[in-house]
Design an enzyme around this catalytic site. Structure first.
Site, mmCIF file in Angstrom:
data_model
loop_
_atom_site.group_PDB
_atom_site.id
_atom_site.type_symbol
_atom_site.label_atom_id
_atom_site.label_comp_id
_atom_site.label_asym_id
_atom_site.label_seq_id
_atom_site.Cartn_x
_atom_site.Cartn_y
_atom_site.Cartn_z
ATOM 1 N N TYR A 106 14.020 -2.394 54.832
ATOM 2 C CA TYR A 106 15.023 -1.519 54.230
ATOM 3 C C TYR A 106 14.471 -0.116 53.977
ATOM 4 O O TYR A 106 15.233 0.776 53.616
ATOM 5 C CB TYR A 106 15.526 -2.104 52.902
ATOM 6 N N HIS A 150 11.835 -12.509 57.372
ATOM 7 C CA HIS A 150 13.185 -11.947 57.476
ATOM 8 C C HIS A 150 14.024 -12.622 58.561
ATOM 9 O O HIS A 150 15.252 -12.725 58.437
ATOM 10 C CB HIS A 150 13.085 -10.446 57.754
#
Length: 303
Positions: A49, A115
């Site tokens: 992010y 992830h």
């Protein structure tokens, strides 16, 4: 079990969390601070992010005691700037979390996730996760965007099982078989992109919300009807639907009033009949990853 603001799942995670995807560093700092002021105690972040420094500043600015917080972050399985580079090996995985902790200004995270199962080195990465837990740098370890095959890969190797799996979960992508499998194996389910069925989801240019918009129309009418009956927003209906399925859910906004509204999921309940109406919308169709042209739930060939 009656759901309340203090409800935590089997790994001690508050069942409503604040996510930081698509926020800049400055937005993350402001929004995380506001979320913690509003009552959130679960913050969800990721290396991918690009905003963990801002997230860390926001956590610090809120002044909430560390033992009240549950902080999740994620390892992207390859260098995030250029996916064509070599996937992260064991030592690089260890160093990645150490670097993330510096950015977050934390001594440990409560949950560390891979992830997505995109790397051929994912088993090596998982072994590093086991070590990170032993070192106390992560209290719990898990995965994200894993399906049954990639979870079984870990279990069949006799390694410590993932304690959680964070997946796209909403009425159009209800993940029925995977949800059942996680329950059978005591793997805590966490939902992201709960609001993907809405026409207002990711509407800014480049966010991908318009992809597969046509398959959402029928569901939007039913979601609207349920929301009208309950006198709550459609977003709150979708988040509550996830909670009533036993998932922890993540919300995200940079607007203080919306942050507060999306935390307020405990003063209403969706009836069994309306839960079933929403369940019937399932098309087993991911929307969030489709927006990026990538589906990590499609397992890579097992090595």
């Amino acid at each position: 079990m009656k759901l309340t603001e203090s409800t935590r799942n089997e790994i001690g995670m508050p069942v409503v969390g604040f996510g930081t995807f698509q926020l800049s560093d400055d937005q993350a700092e402001y929004s995380v601070t506001e979320a913690l002021k509003a009552g959130f105690r679960h913050i969800d972040s990721s290396e991918a992010y690009y905003n963990e420094e801002g997230t860390g500043r926001g956590i610090k600015a809120a002044g909430v005691s560390r033992d009240e917080l549950f902080v999740t972050t994620k390892l992207f399985p390859a260098p995030v700037k250029n996916y064509s580079q070599t996937d992260k090996n064991y030592s690089q995985t260890i160093e990645t979390l150490k670097n993330q902790l510096k950015q977050l200004q934390l001594d440990y995270v409560d949950l560390y996730l891979i992830h997505a199962p995109l790397s051929e080195l994912r088993m090596e990465q998982w072994n590093a996760f086991v070590e990170l837990k032993k070192l106390g740098l992560a209290k719990h370890i898990g995965v994200s965007n894993y399906n049954i095959a990639t979870i079984k890969e870990i279990l069949d190797a006799g390694l410590a099982k993932p304690e959680a799996n964070q997946i796209e979960f909403h009425p159009i992508s209800a993940q029925v078989e995977l949800t059942r499998y996680m329950k059978e194996n005591a793997i805590a389910p966490i939902a992201y992109s709960s609001l993907a069925p809405l026409s207002t989801w990711r509407v800014e240019e480049g966010q991908g919300g318009e992809v597969l918009a046509e398959i959402k129309k029928e569901g939007q009418q039913i979601i609207k009807e349920v929301a009208t009956k309950l006198e709550v927003s459609e977003a709150r209906v979708l988040l509550r639907w996830g909670l009533q399925h036993g998932y922890a859910v993540l919300t995200k906004s940079s607007k203080p009033e919306r942050i507060r509204e999306n935390f307020n999921l405990f003063d209403f309940e969706i009836s069994d009949n309306d839960m079933e109406r929403l369940n019937q919308l399932d098309q087993n169709q991911a929307l969030a990853w489709a927006a990026g042209g990538l589906d990590p739930m499609a397992a890579p060939p097992l090595k």
